[in-house]
Design a protein around this motif. Sequence first.
Motif, short mmCIF file in Angstrom:
data_model
loop_
_atom_site.label_atom_id
_atom_site.label_comp_id
_atom_site.label_asym_id
_atom_site.label_seq_id
_atom_site.Cartn_x
_atom_site.Cartn_y
_atom_site.Cartn_z
N LYS A 148 18.94 9.63 -2.85
CA LYS A 148 19.79 9.42 -4.04
C LYS A 148 19.47 9.27 -5.11
CE LYS A 148 22.57 9.39 -1.01
NZ LYS A 148 23.42 7.93 -0.59
N THR A 151 16.10 -4.35 -5.51
CA THR A 151 16.53 -2.87 -5.05
C THR A 151 15.51 -2.02 -4.79
OG1 THR A 151 18.16 -3.72 -6.70
CG2 THR A 151 18.83 -2.11 -5.00
N GLU A 152 16.21 -0.66 -3.75
CA GLU A 152 15.80 0.55 -3.69
C GLU A 152 16.45 1.36 -4.00
OE1 GLU A 152 12.87 0.91 0.08
OE2 GLU A 152 12.51 -1.65 -0.25
N VAL A 153 15.77 2.18 -4.24
CA VAL A 153 16.57 3.37 -4.09
C VAL A 153 16.78 4.54 -3.20
CG1 VAL A 153 16.99 5.42 -5.60
CG2 VAL A 153 16.27 3.44 -7.21
N PRO A 154 18.26 4.16 -2.37
CA PRO A 154 17.97 4.80 -1.30
C PRO A 154 17.08 6.32 -1.17
CG PRO A 154 19.77 4.08 -2.13
CD PRO A 154 19.70 4.29 -3.03
N HIS A 155 16.56 6.67 -0.54
CA HIS A 155 16.06 7.78 0.25
C HIS A 155 16.97 8.42 -0.32
CE1 HIS A 155 14.70 11.18 2.25
NE2 HIS A 155 15.76 11.35 2.18
N TYR A 160 13.04 -1.86 -8.68
CA TYR A 160 12.18 -1.88 -8.03
C TYR A 160 12.03 -3.36 -8.19
CZ TYR A 160 11.03 -4.78 -3.40
OH TYR A 160 10.42 -4.95 -2.20
N MET A 204 5.09 4.50 -2.57
CA MET A 204 5.94 5.13 -1.83
C MET A 204 6.03 4.26 -0.47
SD MET A 204 8.34 5.59 -3.68
CE MET A 204 9.86 6.45 -3.10
N GLY A 205 5.27 3.96 -0.08
CA GLY A 205 4.67 3.93 2.00
C GLY A 205 4.62 5.64 1.99
N PHE A 228 9.04 3.50 1.32
CA PHE A 228 9.91 3.47 0.40
C PHE A 228 11.20 4.08 0.60
CE2 PHE A 228 11.29 2.40 -4.36
CZ PHE A 228 10.99 0.70 -4.39
N GLY A 229 12.66 3.58 0.12
CA GLY A 229 13.66 3.83 -0.11
C GLY A 229 14.70 4.62 1.04
N ARG A 253 5.31 -1.74 -4.20
CA ARG A 253 4.08 -1.91 -3.13
C ARG A 253 3.23 -0.98 -3.93
NH1 ARG A 253 2.02 2.10 0.46
NH2 ARG A 253 2.19 0.98 2.04
N ASP A 290 9.35 12.39 -0.22
CA ASP A 290 9.23 11.28 -0.84
C ASP A 290 8.29 10.55 -1.61
OD1 ASP A 290 11.98 9.06 0.20
OD2 ASP A 290 11.26 10.70 1.91
N ARG A 331 6.52 1.36 5.84
CA ARG A 331 7.78 2.36 5.53
C ARG A 331 8.42 2.49 4.94
NH1 ARG A 331 12.55 0.84 3.42
NH2 ARG A 331 11.77 -1.54 2.22
N LYS A 381 11.23 4.27 -9.05
CA LYS A 381 11.44 3.66 -8.52
C LYS A 381 11.06 2.37 -8.11
CE LYS A 381 13.50 7.49 -6.09
NZ LYS A 381 12.87 9.18 -4.95
N GLN A 382 9.58 2.26 -8.67
CA GLN A 382 9.10 0.93 -8.99
C GLN A 382 9.65 0.17 -9.89
OE1 GLN A 382 8.62 4.04 -7.93
NE2 GLN A 382 7.24 3.55 -5.95
#
Lengths: 332, 429
Positions: free
Chosen positions: B243, B237-241, B232, B368-369, A325-326, B3, B394, A323, B228-229
């Motif tokens: 944003k 908390t993940e900063v929403p994509h 987290y 970022m997965g 991230f974010g 991650r 991303d 998934r 972002k890392q």
Amino acid sequence: MSEPLSARIVGPSPHITSKETCPGIMLWVVAALVPSALWAIVTMGLVALQLFAVTIGVSLVTEALWNRIARKPQTLLDGSALVTGLLLAMSLPPRTPWWMAAAAALVAIGLGKMIFGGLGHNLFNPALVGRAFVTLSWAGVLATAPERGWFRALPDVTAEGYDAISGATRLAVAAADRAASGAYGFDLAAQYQPLLLKNLEGSLGEVSAVLLILGGLVLIVRGIIDWRIPAGYIGTMALASWAFGSDPVFHILAGGVMLGAFFMATDYVSSPMSKTGRLVYGVGCGLFNALGRFIGPMPESTTFAILFMNGLAPLIDRVTRPRTFGWVKSND
Amino acid sequence: MFRGGVHPPGHKEATAGSAVEWAPVPARLVVPMSQHLGAPCVPTVAVGDRVSRGQVIGDIEAMVSAPVHSPVNGTVAEVGTTLTAAGMTVKAVVIDADEAQELESFVPVPDTGDARARVRGAGIVGMGGATFPSVVKLTPPKDADVHTVILNGCECEPFLTCDHRLMLEQPERVIAGAKHVREIIGAKRVIIALESNKPDALEALRAAADDTIEVVALPTRYPQGAEKQLIYALLKTEVPHGKLPSAAGVLVHNVATAVAIADALETGKPLTERIVTVTGSVARPGNYRVLLGTLVSELIETAGGLVGDVERVISGGPMTGMALGSLDVPVTKGMSGIVAVPKGMAAPAIADDQPCMRCGRCPQTCPMGLEPYALATFADRRMWDAAAKRNVLDCIECGVCSYVCPTKRPLLQLIRLAKAAAMAKGVKS
Ligand code: SF4
Ligand code: SF4
């Protein structure tokens, strides 16, 4: 004070890279297999050495020629052909005729890898493709050839080895027993020790489970293979053997399970990439290996179990995709 | 813990113990008008003008921008252009510095009582390398409830120690900066985060902090300092994509930026110098306080010159920095380090087609997965839509994927292509 920078590289970031390289990884795999290979040569005799020479030699030559003819850059130095040749020999019984070993190597590299575009593009593990090819083409020769006749170039060094390797494997005997009477004509537990240390039945890679496990552990600790594949594989195999009412220890030690779990199924190219995917894949290998062994026609089903899971690997990759991230559920 | 990620060799020993020292004032400074993200400044001085240290020499009426000040007392020798570390040609004011300099004095930024205006007036930008104008960050969208301020002292890039030395030598200034940012933004919580490889700085900050400020040591792992890392790792908390961190109620500033903010608000000091780590294959690696506009070539001379076979000279850290095509480029607000990478350590020049051996390292370590191998293959085949669908936008360009790849596939380079193509096609990020 300007100075010429022409000798320097103005490349994009990152400007440093890890020490891990493809040939480096392949050499670790080779190193992890060397004790098993040497032990096979010592116990089974020079036929084993001959087999290694044939499969490795033909693998390298096939890859080199293919690249030459296809006018592609030479890829021998990435080390993958060496690994394929080595693994292929270990998956074959010592009585394999040299021409058959050569054919297996030719098919492994040619049809198992190069035809797809070389390293990284093949769907199946090349060594297993080679082995599958000869088991399907010359099953009779492989299973029964008690003498090595005219194709035997080198004599055996040990008489013991000669006798032992001409017989049927315990696994085949066990399967026959089970099919005939549902009971075993010999004590499975008595086989633990030979299977662990010195077993001359079966392929070159079945001589000592201990050496294979040690090699596999080195690769796991070194971060080269993922423990999830052998753990899933061997764990499932043991569990399934127990469920089928047989001796789990015997079944994980006998046949190609250890070689398959640590060295064949862990082949990068033909296995899934995510951690979850690898666990699922390992479990699948173990399951199909067990099904083949207990209800299929073949006591030795490692090759086909892994090849089958190779085929499923892209699908497993797809369903275990990470998934991003974010990408959390947000309120917009 | 975030991650993925990697732990490249730190190479920080060479400079971690070197106290910050002033680099000499150069005879001539080349001050670029664009040292930040956003609209470049327009020079406000002409050839022959006398300028004083701290005086505005370039500005523009734009929200996303930052004025530029003269780092020295001197005379404008030229208003022209210069090459930058990024390889661009931008407007620049060239100043001949007076023989004698008073580095302790400067023309202060006028105090109108508006803290944000003063931060803007001081020309402060993100000094971790992003160079985003700080005032914009300090002005979050109306609907955002920013409850936490994070000061980023991770310095996860190998080689760099400028933030480390700053935190160690001036912990009270970092704390002061934290308090100013907290006040401007009206946040409840302040966290100063650094990696566990700087225990001395951790101790110094803890000693200087009061109990309204949390000082947290995080595992040493690249890219711990990526916004972002970091968020987290600290807040789960993940900063929403797509944003900004403010959407997660967070504001992140680099520690050096916070100190610059404190200086600006307390004394009106504009941003005219910064600490730069000069390291790698140089004779005297160290941390230098450098006037902006000093040429990198001069700075390297200050550090004793290059030694041995240097393959790349990097502005910033080796994971995200830029390889310099010329050493005659000026030091700017976002330049945290100059790293001379010796032969053998530098990534190889990219050879032709490198196969992916499907080893799984890049998807497993991408913070970022993402699946870098797949994105790179899409880029190779010009399948921009496919790359966009797999969230190529991303990518934070941390370089982890290229770093770990055993076949040395130019993953990030290909991914940048795909990002550019996706952006050009107007894919929403
Ligand atoms: S794809 Fe982007 S975010 Fe992921 S590892 Fe590569 S550079 Fe970093
Ligand atoms: S790290 Fe390189 S070889 Fe491994 S999966 Fe990624 S692209 Fe392929």
